[in-house]
Design an enzyme around this catalytic site. Structure first.
Site, PDB file in Angstrom:
ATOM      1  CD  GLU A  43      -7.537   6.231   0.727  1.00  0.00           C
ATOM      2  OE1 GLU A  43      -6.458   6.332   1.709  1.00  0.00           O
ATOM      3  OE2 GLU A  43      -8.280   5.586   0.877  1.00  0.00           O
ATOM      4  CE1 TYR A 126      -3.459   2.696   1.112  1.00  0.00           C
ATOM      5  CE2 TYR A 126      -3.440   4.933   1.214  1.00  0.00           C
ATOM      6  CZ  TYR A 126      -4.213   3.781   1.613  1.00  0.00           C
ATOM      7  OH  TYR A 126      -5.464   3.773   1.741  1.00  0.00           O
ATOM      8  CG  ASP A 144      -3.002   0.170   4.823  1.00  0.00           C
ATOM      9  OD1 ASP A 144      -2.808  -0.797   4.437  1.00  0.00           O
ATOM     10  OD2 ASP A 144      -3.944   0.671   5.351  1.00  0.00           O
TER      11      ASP A 144
END
Length: 358
Positions: A43, A126, A144
């Site tokens: 991520e 996020y 996102d």
DNA sequence: GAGTCGTGGAC
DNA sequence: TGTCCAAGACT
């Protein structure tokens, strides 16, 4: 769970992309869960970065450092060198800081809630939601760029970004599934990445083609609206690239804060719209190697590259000579290195070289 | 809230 | 060629 989220999960079961960090829907159904370390690492790498660019870096990092304790024990310069080329280098500094906090303050385990994850450096709204959902199956709403686009179209929101962010987040929360939240989070993002794309969305293939308001209005490709961006100015600068007779190069480590922070670079001027005075870091027979053009997020750079061979005895006050792994250089510095090498090998052509010109 | 912060691919 | 864009965070 809404009918729409159930429909999306059905689509995901047959269309989920295979990615190195992903535990697919079938594996999840068999009880497998992703490693929080790998979810976190992927991520962070994926922040403003394409899947295609991330893959090789993810495989390399997990090979070198298979768990958070291994990464926490790595040397700063090694990690920065491995991150070189991926961009947004503050992510690499935060990555190391985060790994060390997880090891030192959390017993080597990542927090398993959005709130806990939010306390970690480099983990924002996020990423915290994504890790909580994907690694810990918590029903958090991930928002996102993909989700913003999907929601703007699904609900035909014409308010431009970033003003529409809060509204789009609320709409996304209304669709978030409490069932299989990890799969759902990845499903919405996959939908945005493969079907509901910025240009030429494949509405005919979309599992949400019927409820989508923008499609009904024929304006899917027009959304989301975005505020106009500022023009990029052009900045000028010079780098001095010296190679010693034994093959060592004169490099310097850039300060931790600011552009290319913490990365290896070449001695040189600052970068400004008015060409800064350029005084070489040491006396040598400098040749003009050429000009590198490189575009950063908010400005264009034209970098004059000077190159020289120097004697073994030469010392400099600005940095140190040492062995160089060009792969440790950020891209703009690597371009300058290639140009200097070319000039040093072909001195008769010096000054004719161009990098960044089509 | 607006700036800062990289890079490479698509068009 | 230039512009837009990508699983954003931080100040």
């Amino acid at each position: 769970m809404t009918a729409e989220s159930a429909e999306l999960l059905r689509w995901y079961d047959s269309h989920a992309r295979v990615l190195p960090w992903r535990v697919g829907p079938a594996e999840r159904a068999a009880g497998m869960r992703p490693d929080p370390y790998r979810v976190w690492l992927s991520e962070v790498m994926l922040q403003q970065t394409t899947v295609a660019a991330v893959k090789a870096y993810f495989l390399r990092f997990t090979e070198l450092w298979p768990n958070v304790a291994a990464l926490a024990g790595a040397e700063d310069d090694v990690v920065m060198g491995e991150w070189a080329g991926l961009g947004y280098y503050a992510r690499a500094r935060n990555l190391l800081a985060c790994a060390r906090i997880v090891v030192r303050n959390h017993g080597g385990r990542f927090p398993d809630t959005r709130e806990g994850l939010l306390t970690l450096p480099g983990v924002g709204d996020y990423t915290a939601a994504a890790i909580a959902a994907i690694a810990f199956d918590r029903p958090e709403t991930v928002v996102d760029g993909n989700v913003e686009r999907v929601m703007a179209r699904f609900h035909a929101v014409s308010t431009p970004l970033p003003k529409a962010k809060a509204e789009l987040t609320a709409l996304a929360a209304g669709l978030t599934s409490g069932v299989r939240p990890g799969d759902y989070a990845q499903a919405v993002m996959d939908l945005g990445a493969t079907i509901c794309t910025p240009r030429n969305p494949a509405c005919g293939l979309c599992p949400w083609r019927d409820p989508c308001r923008a499609r009904a209005l024929g304006i899917a490709a027009e959304l989301p609206r975005k505020a106009a961006k500022a023009a990029k100015p052009t900045r000028l600068g010079t780098v001095w690239i010296a190679r010693r007779a034994d093959g060592a190069w004169l490099t310097e480590r850039r300060p931790d804060k600011g552009l290319l922070g913490g990365m290896l670079g070449w001695p040189g001027t600052g970068w400004a719209e008015i060409a800064p005075d350029d005084t070489p870091p040491l006396q040598a027979k400098w040749q003009a190697a050429g000009e590198v053009r490189h575009t950063f997020t908010h400005f264009h750079l034209r970098l004059k590259v000077m190159a020289a061979e120097v004697d073994r005895e030469v010392e400099s006050g600005v940095g140190g000579f040492g062995r160089l792994n060009p792969g440790d250089l950020p891209t703009v510095m690597r371009k300058a290195h290639v140009m200097a090498l070319t000039a040093l090998e072909n001195p008769e052509n010096a000054g004719e070289n161009r990098v960044g010109f089509a």
